[in-house]
Design a protein around this motif. Structure first.
Motif, mmCIF file in Angstrom:
data_model
loop_
_atom_site.group_PDB
_atom_site.id
_atom_site.type_symbol
_atom_site.label_atom_id
_atom_site.label_comp_id
_atom_site.label_asym_id
_atom_site.label_seq_id
_atom_site.Cartn_x
_atom_site.Cartn_y
_atom_site.Cartn_z
ATOM 1 N N ALA A 272 0.826 -1.198 0.000
ATOM 2 C CA ALA A 272 0.000 0.000 0.000
ATOM 3 C C ALA A 272 0.865 1.254 0.000
ATOM 4 N N PRO A 273 0.312 2.372 -0.502
ATOM 5 C CA PRO A 273 1.071 3.625 -0.495
ATOM 6 C C PRO A 273 1.582 3.970 0.895
ATOM 7 N N LEU A 274 2.772 4.508 0.942
ATOM 8 C CA LEU A 274 3.428 4.801 2.217
ATOM 9 C C LEU A 274 2.593 5.720 3.099
ATOM 10 N N LEU A 275 1.963 6.730 2.509
ATOM 11 C CA LEU A 275 1.169 7.668 3.309
ATOM 12 C C LEU A 275 -0.007 6.958 3.952
ATOM 13 N N ARG A 276 -0.598 6.006 3.244
ATOM 14 C CA ARG A 276 -1.735 5.284 3.798
ATOM 15 C C ARG A 276 -1.301 4.404 4.960
ATOM 16 N N ARG A 277 -0.113 3.792 4.842
ATOM 17 C CA ARG A 277 0.351 2.919 5.910
ATOM 18 C C ARG A 277 0.704 3.700 7.179
#
Length: 235
Positions: free
Chosen positions: A228-233
């Motif tokens: 998943a995208p880093l910002l979402r994680r």
């Protein structure tokens, strides 16, 4: 409808046979699946095609926006010593006679297979190795660029390195920690599970020769969160 298995295209015939077996295993789930693989040049568009049945991608494109457009079928298990299941890594290579610190080699010039490649670019950024770069289009071309002096450092996917038998002109100076490997993806949410079953069986049924040239030994499931995208994680 389109399917591709072009991440390691030097072994077209082996990938063709893997797709034939996977397609047969889908049975009634997808009677109109393509009979032949596509060998794309523009991967960014290919991965976003709404009629994409099966392809392979990289963690970095998923984290840069692809994650919301596709569904993960599974992650390959590569037959490379020392790798955890579902992971791969990169060798940091210089010419065999170049004993400089990696930071100095990077400052002299880096060969990058693609700017959205985790194994060829993201690992260098993560290691703090920066410098002027040339984009070569493939790991094999990056190896050649370093060997011929067009660049002084490259990060080479360990699967590519193993499939090519290395290069006597180059030296492995370091190997990055393992990261989640290049996953199989589909645009069809309803096909993710059937494809996982069919692909798992197709890999298990591969001949010894095809297993050797592809480097595949199995398929596993990793949590979607690792791609998943880093910002979402971090949210």
């Amino acid at each position: 409808m389109i399917a591709s298995l072009a991440w390691y295209p030097a072994t077209h015939s082996a990938w063709d046979r893997l797709w034939d077996a996977t397609r047969a295993g889908l049975g009634p789930h997808l009677s109109d699946a393509p009979t032949r693989l596509t060998w794309p040049v523009d991967f960014a568009s290919h991965w976003r095609a709404p009629d994409l049945i099966l392809s392979m991608t990289c963690a970095l494109p998923l984290q840069l926006g692809l994650f919301d457009r596709v569904h993960i079928v599974g992650t390959p298990i590569w037959d490379v010593p020392g790798l955890p299941k579902g992971h791969y890594a990169s060798h940091l290579v210089t010419r065999a006679d170049d004993g400089r610190a990696l930071s100095r080699a990077a400052a002299s010039g880096i060969a990058v297979n693609a700017p959205d490649s985790q194994s060829g670019w993201g690992t260098l950024v993560g290691a703090g190795l920066t410098g002027p770069s040339i984009v070569t289009g493939s790991h094999a071309a990056s190896m050649q660029a370093v060997a011929c002096g067009r660049a002084d450092l490259a990060a080479i996917d360990v699967v590519t390195w193993a499939m090519m038998g290395g290069d006597a002109r180059l030296a492995i100076r370091d190997t990055t920690p393992p990261t989640p490997a290049t996953p199989f993806i589909t645009a069809r949410a309803d096909l993710a599970a059937p494809l996982h079953v069919a692909l798992t069986q197709a890999i298990a049924d591969m001949s010894a020769a095809d297993r050797a040239v592809t480097g595949l030994s199995g398929l596993t499931r990793l949590s979607d969160a690792v791609y998943a995208p880093l910002l979402r994680r971090s949210a």
